[in-house]
Enzyme design. Sequence first.
Site, PDB file in Angstrom:
ATOM      1  N   ARG A  15       0.831  -1.206   0.000  1.00 47.94           N
ATOM      2  CA  ARG A  15       0.000   0.000   0.000  1.00 47.94           C
ATOM      3  C   ARG A  15       0.864   1.255   0.000  1.00 47.94           C
ATOM      4  NH1 ARG A  15      -1.027   4.920   2.182  1.00 47.94           N
ATOM      5  NH2 ARG A  15      -0.481   4.100   4.242  1.00 47.94           N
ATOM      6  N   ASP A  16       1.479   1.565   1.105  1.00 49.52           N
ATOM      7  CA  ASP A  16       2.266   2.783   1.227  1.00 49.52           C
ATOM      8  C   ASP A  16       3.473   2.772   0.290  1.00 49.52           C
ATOM      9  OD1 ASP A  16       2.796   5.274   2.237  1.00 49.52           O
ATOM     10  OD2 ASP A  16       3.753   4.587   4.065  1.00 49.52           O
ATOM     11  N   HIS A 207       6.493   4.797  12.555  1.00 49.67           N
ATOM     12  CA  HIS A 207       6.437   4.740  11.096  1.00 49.67           C
ATOM     13  C   HIS A 207       7.417   5.794  10.577  1.00 49.67           C
ATOM     14  CE1 HIS A 207       4.067   4.261   7.199  1.00 49.67           C
ATOM     15  NE2 HIS A 207       4.793   5.354   6.967  1.00 49.67           N
ATOM     16  N   HIS A 209      10.161   7.377   7.742  1.00 49.25           N
ATOM     17  CA  HIS A 209      10.693   7.468   6.383  1.00 49.25           C
ATOM     18  C   HIS A 209      12.177   7.807   6.491  1.00 49.25           C
ATOM     19  CE1 HIS A 209       6.946   7.600   3.725  1.00 49.25           C
ATOM     20  NE2 HIS A 209       6.548   7.232   4.930  1.00 49.25           N
ATOM     21  N   CYS A 240       5.556  10.205  -0.222  1.00 48.20           N
ATOM     22  CA  CYS A 240       4.338  10.936   0.099  1.00 48.20           C
ATOM     23  C   CYS A 240       4.145  12.041  -0.925  1.00 48.20           C
ATOM     24  CB  CYS A 240       4.403  11.522   1.511  1.00 48.20           C
ATOM     25  SG  CYS A 240       2.944  12.503   1.935  1.00 48.20           S
ATOM     26  N   ASN A 249       9.719   4.720   2.692  1.00 46.54           N
ATOM     27  CA  ASN A 249       9.732   4.213   4.055  1.00 46.54           C
ATOM     28  C   ASN A 249      11.087   3.591   4.359  1.00 46.54           C
ATOM     29  OD1 ASN A 249       6.606   4.154   4.862  1.00 46.54           O
ATOM     30  ND2 ASN A 249       6.785   3.474   2.741  1.00 46.54           N
TER      31      ASN A 249
END
Length: 302
Positions: A15-16, A207, A209, A240, A249
């Site tokens: 997903r991300d 979370h 990055h 993002c 990430n």
Amino acid sequence: MSLPQYVKVVEVSPRDGLQNEKMFIDTSIKVELVNRLSNAGFVNVEAASFVSPKWTPQMADATEVMAQIKRRPGTIYSALTPNMKGFEAAKGAGVDEVVIFGAASESFSHKNINCSIAESIERFEPVAQAALASGLRLRAAVSCALGCPYEGAVSIDQVVAVAKKFDQMGCHEIDIADTIGVATPKLVTQVMSAVTQVVDPRKLSGHFHDTYGQAVGNIMAALETGITIFHSSVSGLGGCPYAKGATGNVATEDVLYLLRGLNIDTGIDFDEVVNIGQWMSSHLNRAGGSRAGNASFAKRAA
């Protein structure tokens, strides 16, 4: 504080990691990615996003992905659900966990979801209630908790306030996210220490990055404050669209290498994750984005 014996690693690459790829990735590749991750031992895979295809075209096949994956017993398959329409679609697709998201920065909230922080929390109330009533896990993400592309530094009190709201909403987990990867370990220690004063640290996740190469150090700092859940993406995939300059990430391979060196168990097959990272990078026609992954793969091939 002593380090934990076990850490839960949430794999977010399907997903991300993939949502901002400009070339549409075939559904079969997404399905294979999720299946490979499941087989590697991940207990939580962020598999899809039920958002408008207008805003995130890469995730337009979320229903098909969820229908085709081979579900491994004991693995939680999560999906992003920004509103009730997304929630109903995710529920129908059989997700195990729905993910809602707010920001600790007013500017980012307006740029990202076109409303204030308070309004965003209100919007997610019905989604949260519906998820809990349906017996689904509920997770929330606090974006820009360690820095904002528009405001710069973010108030720690604001991070604490948003996390507390999500906790009161009944979230099983709350992600403290360095959306643009600007944090350093000292700030992580300060923020996580503050949030753990009002939210059970067992519910919190980091979370990070890796824009400035600080993510592994930031994970170490978070571990020392009692955080035992971390998000990562194979080969460092992701970014993002609302955060200029934000890279992917933190790479899962790098996180697993760190945790293995600390004798912390994850239940995940490191060598298989290296294979997955190299396979996915090859499919995307780019070099692998994990130092530990690339080094391990090169050593193996020598």
